[in-house]
Design an enzyme around this catalytic site. Sequence first.
Site, short mmCIF file in Angstrom:
data_model
loop_
_atom_site.label_atom_id
_atom_site.label_comp_id
_atom_site.label_asym_id
_atom_site.label_seq_id
_atom_site.Cartn_x
_atom_site.Cartn_y
_atom_site.Cartn_z
N ASP A 253 0.82 -1.22 0.00
CA ASP A 253 0.00 0.00 0.00
C ASP A 253 0.85 1.27 0.00
OD1 ASP A 253 -2.60 1.32 0.11
OD2 ASP A 253 -1.87 2.08 2.02
N HIS B 284 -3.44 -2.03 -3.41
CA HIS B 284 -3.61 -0.59 -3.67
C HIS B 284 -3.70 -0.45 -5.19
CE1 HIS B 284 -2.19 3.77 -3.28
NE2 HIS B 284 -1.92 3.50 -4.53
N HIS C 93 -9.35 0.83 -0.43
CA HIS C 93 -9.95 2.14 -0.75
C HIS C 93 -10.64 2.26 -2.12
CE1 HIS C 93 -5.93 2.47 -2.46
NE2 HIS C 93 -5.37 2.69 -1.30
N ASP D 125 -8.00 4.29 6.19
CA ASP D 125 -6.81 4.77 5.46
C ASP D 125 -6.26 6.02 6.16
OD1 ASP D 125 -4.70 4.87 3.73
OD2 ASP D 125 -5.90 5.30 1.94
ZN LIG Z 1 -3.38 2.88 -0.81
ZN LIG Z 2 -3.20 3.55 2.71
#
Ligand SMILES: [Zn+2]
Ligand SMILES: [Zn+2]
Length: 428
Positions: free
Chosen positions: A151, A178, A231, A304
């Site tokens: 990430d 990610h 995310h 996050d």
């Molecule tokens: Zn990320």
């Molecule tokens: Zn992150």
Amino acid sequence: MLCVKNGMVVDGISAVPYKADILIDKGKVIDIGNGIENTADEVIDATGKWVLPGLVDAHCHLREPGFEYKEDISSGTRSAAAGGFTSVACMPNTNPVIDSAAMVNYIKSMATAKGVVKVYPIAAVTKGQKGEELTEMGELKEAGAIALSDDGRPIMNSQLMRLALQYAKGLSMLIISHCEDLSLVGDGVMNEGYMSTVLGLKGITRAAEEVMVARDIILAETLDAPIHIAHVSTRGSVELIRQAKRRGVKVTCETAPHYFSATDAWVDGYDANTKVNPPLRTDDDVEAIKQGLKDGTIDIIATDHAPHHRDDKEVEYSLAASGISGFETAFSLAYTNLVATGILSMVELVQKMSKGPADILNIDGGTIQVGNPADIIVVDLDREYTVDVSKFYSKGKNSPFHGHTLKGKVIHTIVDGRIVMKDERVIV
Ligand SMILES: [Zn+2]
Ligand SMILES: [Zn+2]
């Protein structure tokens, strides 16, 4: 003994809330019922309030080691406690990167020494997060890494990602992806669309996220391996994941509170606190995220949490660091925008923020049950307040929600039977 008395309980298992007292001894829940406070030497009166399993965050950045000027495990876990999180999984994009058993052990020992909530390290997929060579996943697992992720940056090499998914599957480890195609991101700094044109800022196409979501779904499907998408921010990503789940692909995903609470219209004024990766999208994407949460396509909400120093943000928009300090607004944003608006019930919110993340990461927590560790929060759903970043426990004051009025607030946080936040003040 501690008793949380007379609150409306959502225990993470029962389909409906119920009024009960919860008795805690030696760090564990020992009884749930009515009129059982007699033997307790400390009582928290939760009359008129809700009692929930401590929130579990599957994705945060605690910045230690290497970026302690942004956050460290002490400030970060206090910020987490203030937001109602009793367990947090931290990403490995520190300096050095968490890519060895020694570094996993370092995070664990720092968390034991300085942390006030439970910290679960996520280790890197590739050495130094360089996207070139896989880490020793077996050793990382043995040391206590609960998942793997690069990430902060994508794994651009598809063959390397395929190998990573294959090895991780063999070790029963989850890879958290990610999703960002850097060649499509270019030097974009906000969502590509009407607002980026109006503001004269370089845009990032939704395709930069969606191409990678599609790739990772295809790779996971081919290998019959699990994958977790971090995310999720666009309508297209939600739809790709919805279709994949219908086909039986072992894909889970998260979104973050800012993706259902803010849009690219917030970038007007060039406040760098609105800069985040992936970028804030449009009303249409926000609607799709809410629908995805409601129908189960989006499994969980993760913060996050990405704290930054003022100097990282008080520069020209295109040069500012990406990220939002998210622990201390997450519950209120979710309650205000999802529950108070009738999209999710409180039982569903607990699934998204406590039980679901614990299940996906395969860690303790997420429920209130006799015999289990007493990780419990008390929240006041009637409480309206204005977000003030100067009151954050996090070193990162970077939040686009500063000055906004939200509803629903975490009042008390209990970790392993120990009160770490009382009356909205972290006391440890
Ligand atoms: Zn990320
Ligand atoms: Zn992150």
